[in-house]
Design a protein around this motif. Structure first.
Motif, mmCIF file in Angstrom:
data_model
loop_
_atom_site.group_PDB
_atom_site.id
_atom_site.type_symbol
_atom_site.label_atom_id
_atom_site.label_comp_id
_atom_site.label_asym_id
_atom_site.label_seq_id
_atom_site.Cartn_x
_atom_site.Cartn_y
_atom_site.Cartn_z
ATOM 1 N N HIS A 51 41.848 1.314 -23.562
ATOM 2 C CA HIS A 51 40.874 0.259 -23.870
ATOM 3 C C HIS A 51 40.840 -0.039 -25.372
ATOM 4 O O HIS A 51 40.862 -1.189 -25.790
ATOM 5 N N GLU A 52 40.822 1.015 -26.156
ATOM 6 C CA GLU A 52 40.719 0.802 -27.611
ATOM 7 C C GLU A 52 41.946 0.088 -28.149
ATOM 8 O O GLU A 52 41.833 -0.799 -28.999
ATOM 9 N N HIS A 106 41.902 -3.505 -27.459
ATOM 10 C CA HIS A 106 41.000 -4.264 -28.331
ATOM 11 C C HIS A 106 41.774 -5.021 -29.419
ATOM 12 O O HIS A 106 41.324 -6.049 -29.900
ATOM 13 N N GLU A 161 35.380 -7.030 -24.345
ATOM 14 C CA GLU A 161 35.302 -5.709 -23.724
ATOM 15 C C GLU A 161 35.947 -5.718 -22.343
ATOM 16 O O GLU A 161 36.596 -4.748 -21.941
ATOM 17 N N HIS A 199 29.213 -5.403 -24.061
ATOM 18 C CA HIS A 199 29.761 -4.725 -22.889
ATOM 19 C C HIS A 199 29.030 -5.199 -21.644
ATOM 20 O O HIS A 199 27.824 -5.453 -21.681
ATOM 21 N N SER A 203 36.726 1.631 -21.709
ATOM 22 C CA SER A 203 36.651 2.419 -22.891
ATOM 23 C C SER A 203 35.241 2.671 -23.219
ATOM 24 O O SER A 203 34.394 2.678 -22.399
ATOM 25 N N MET A 204 35.035 2.737 -24.405
ATOM 26 C CA MET A 204 33.713 2.919 -24.878
ATOM 27 C C MET A 204 33.698 2.565 -26.311
ATOM 28 O O MET A 204 34.636 2.684 -26.993
ATOM 29 N N THR A 205 32.640 2.156 -26.716
ATOM 30 C CA THR A 205 32.531 1.795 -28.121
ATOM 31 C C THR A 205 31.116 2.041 -28.529
ATOM 32 O O THR A 205 30.327 2.422 -27.743
HETATM 33 ZN ZN ZN Z 1 35.377 -1.651 -26.357
#
Ligand code: ZN
Length: 697
Positions: A499-500, A503, A564, A627, A677-679
């Protein structure tokens, strides 16, 4: 500590109920724990093709995301470590960390502590003296004063950036004007219906501390007004990212663009308060500022202009009081590198341990990077278009990765050097100690010693298009271990890494080239193909509804969350391909009762959702999150990803396998999609009091 997340009672349960596996010994403890955890999440009354999120997250009530569980544990570990104090062999900088905590704890017990805080807070009144309404000069003074002396951001956080226009290219690093993080924004991200009330309670008690004779009715009204002000700011921060809103301008241009703030005074005072030579020979009027989101800056300034001066003053003072509540927060905020250092060396005490960890984590990350490259190279409109392909290759070649932690964080001598100008004397007063802390922090940021939002103890991951860097912190990597089965590794942290990286190729990130400059690198035709791929995702997510914990339903905003969502969709494909390329991908795993017939492919998706069992955020804030709610992230990502429907044998047109769906970075043969992912925002489950200072800079 690997995946050591869940207690032993679950293991006992598993050992006593396994029937199909001969010996527990053939599986690592991590593999057993993973299987046990997945098993307890599965709700067999739900069909995974109809509602995979529900199927693998609720049984019968939500089982918290591994990310939340591990995040809370890490926070506790850091606090415990602070209290254990010095160890033999600690370096100078580490000793400063403990000394600060100790001195802070001592002054807090001082009988004059409260009075000193009051003096400190009332000192702030001087900035308001003699003016009926806040003017540009006063707003500038307040902004700079709050930032450096109290670590509290009003119009901007402190940061350094690089200019976005070529005409400023001789400035290596310039002052970044980024909208502040607001308290309610973080607090409400993980929904808790009582949090608004808790926040108001804090505001009430802090104000009552400033003015102990305040009338109760007035206090309630004030707390409510302050909360609304904070909430109004939360609604404009962060607005969806758009490079059109990133603006570099000189101080004199900023004076014209945002005339309600005297930017000359802001820069002059920041330099003078922090002791950093910001101008470095440049004329003040020519010094460039990067407005990271000029639209947000404009909106915040409008809110401030509309807010009565008395309310603003009370709000600032109340927030300043919040800064004094926690010595842990003061210490970890002032010396964040030491906090991270201790976490790292406690986990991996020897250089050999650390090298082993980095080797393992880098292998996983490299495998995913390789698969992102392979995947995108197969996209027709990239591979067949010379210009687009060259731009893509350049970005991939120049991608920098921080896996675990940046070099130097495990090196005491290096840290000693970075902290050589931080020194407390033996008898600091409360005021002198706090001032030293905040000034040091401001200086560290302006000197580029600390990037405040890059915290390696956060269970999160980052991509910065401005520098083309991905960061996968060591804390995130604690979710996996070399002893895990590959499905657990790639389904979870793997999809996040994917995911990152994606981006860099989402709606926002794709506008930056390999050097991190805003510079269109796709050909016109490439851009058109990219836009149509994104438009499909926008339309698709516009159709999704979400429900928050209060049962308010709301529509997902496809355009706002597009970046996202594209990253989710692209990331899972790269991670899945990386998973299948692992020679051990089909490794045997403990056959708990519910995993009797489960395949490794299915486990990958179960591991993926294990991460997303996160309570929905408040519907009223949906308009400002980038998100999608976690349930929608899982649905959108998996319905676009053909291997999911194959893995679960989903009938055509079930909820998770619709024929009409989007192909995101899907090579023309076959199908697929992506991951997640996560952010940001993940640290939000920490204590309220911790937030009070987190924002600070
Ligand atoms: Zn993200």
């Amino acid at each position: 500590m690997g995946n050591f997340i869940f207690g032993c009672r679950f293991l006992v349960f598993v050992f006593s109920t396994w029937t199909t596996v001969s010996s527990g010994d053939i599986f690592s403890p991590e593999a057993k724990q993973f299987a046990t955890d997945i098993d307890r999440r599965i709700n067999e009354n739900v069909n995974p093709c109809d509602d995979f999120y529900e199927y693998s997250c609720f049984n019968p009530t939500p089982v918290n995301s591994t990310r939340i569980v591990v995040g809370s544990e890490i926070r506790q570990t850091i606090l415990n470590r602070l209290k254990t104090g010095k160890k033999p062999g600690d370096g100078e900088a580490v000793n400063k960390y403990y000394d600060l905590y100790k001195q802070c704890s001592t002054v807090q017990t001082d009988e004059n502590f409260n009075q000193t805080i009051l003096d400190y807070v009332h000192d702030f009144d001087k900035l308001f003296e003699g003016v009926g309404k806040i003017d540009a000069s006063q707003l500038a003074k307040i902004t700079a004063y709050l930032l450096v002396h109290h670590g509290f951001s009003l119009i901007t956080t402190l940061g350094k950036s690089k200019p976005v226009h070529k005409r400023f290219s001789n400035f290596r690093s310039i002052l970044s004007i980024e909208a502040p993080k607001s308290l309610s924004q973080d607090v409400l991200y993980f929904f808790d219906p009582t949090r608004a009330d808790k926040f108001k309670d804090i505001l009430r008690s802090h104000y009552a501390f400033i003015n102990s004779t305040v009338d109760k009715k007035y206090l309630n009204k004030l707390a409510s007004d302050m909360y609304n002000l904070e909430f109004a700011i939360a609604h404009v921060v962060p607005a969806p990212r758009d490079v059109k809103n990133v603006q570099t301008m000189t101080v004199s241009e900023a004076m014209k663009t945002f005339p309600t703030v005297d930017w000359r005074t802001v820069v002059t005072l920041l330099a003078s308060y922090s002791g950093v030579d910001l101008l470095d020979g440049t004329k003040l009027d020519d010094y460039p500022l990067v407005f990271e989101n000029s639209n947000t800056t404009k909106l915040i300034l409008e809110i401030i202009a509309k807010t009565p001066q008395e309310l603003l003053k009370n709000y600032f003072k109340t927030r300043i009081v919040g800064v004094f509540v926690s010595c842990e927060a003061l210490t970890t905020t002032t010396l964040p590198l030491i906090k991270q250092h201790l976490y790292i060396i406690d986990l991996y005490p020897t250089a050999a341990d650390r090298a082993n960890f980095k080797r393992f984590a880098t292998k996983i990350a490299d495998n995913i990077i390789t698969n992102v490259r392979k995947m995108l190279e197969e996209i027709t409109w990239i591979k067949n278009d010379k210009q687009t392909y060259a731009g893509f290759t350049d970005k991939m070649n120049k991608l920098t990765k921080i896996i675990g932690y940046p070099d130097g964080l495990d090196d005491q001598a290096h840290l000693d050097r970075l902290h050589s100008d931080f020194a407390l004397s033996a008898n600091e007063t409360m005021t002198s100690m706090y001032l030293k802390c905040f000034k040091f922090l401001a200086k560290s940021i302006l000197d580029d010693r600390v990037i405040i939002h890059l915290d390696m103890t956060s269970v999160n991951a980052y991509y910065n298009p401005n520098s083309n860097i991905i960061g996968i912190p060591i804390a995130m990597l604690q979710l996996i271990s070399p002893n895990d089965i590959p499905a657990a590794i790639y389904g979870n942290v793997g999809t996040t890494i994917g995911h990152e990286i994606i981006h860099g190729f989402d709606v926002y990130g794709a506008q930056f080239d390999g050097d991190g400059d805003i510079n269109p690198w796709m050909s016109q035709a490439g851009q058109a193909s990219f836009d149509s791929m994104v438009q499909c995702v926008v339309n698709e997510y516009n159709e999704f509804n979400a429900t928050d914990a209060k049962n308010n339903t709301f529509k997902v905003n496809g355009a706002q969350t597009a970046g996202e969502n594209v990253a989710d969709n692209g990331g899972i494909r790269a991670a899945y391909n990386a998973f299948l390329s692992d020679p051990e991908w089909d490794k045997p795993f403990p056959r708990t009762p519910k995993l009797k017939d489960t395949t490794n492919e299915q486990l990958f998706f179960l591991a993926f959702n294990r991460f997303w069992c996160i309570p929905p955020f408040d519907a009223s804030l949906a308009s400002h999150f980038l998100h999608s709610p976690s349930k929608v992230r899982v649905l959108g990502t998996l319905r676009n990803f053909e291997p999911f429907r194959k893995a679960f044998n989903c009938p055509a047109n079930s909820q998770y396998a619709p024929e009409k769906h989007c192909d995101v970075y899907t090579p023309s043969e076959g199908s697929t999609s992506n991951a997640q992912s996560m952010t940001s925002n993940v640290a939000a489950f920490t204590l309220l009091s911790f937030f009070m200072i987190l924002f600070v800079l």
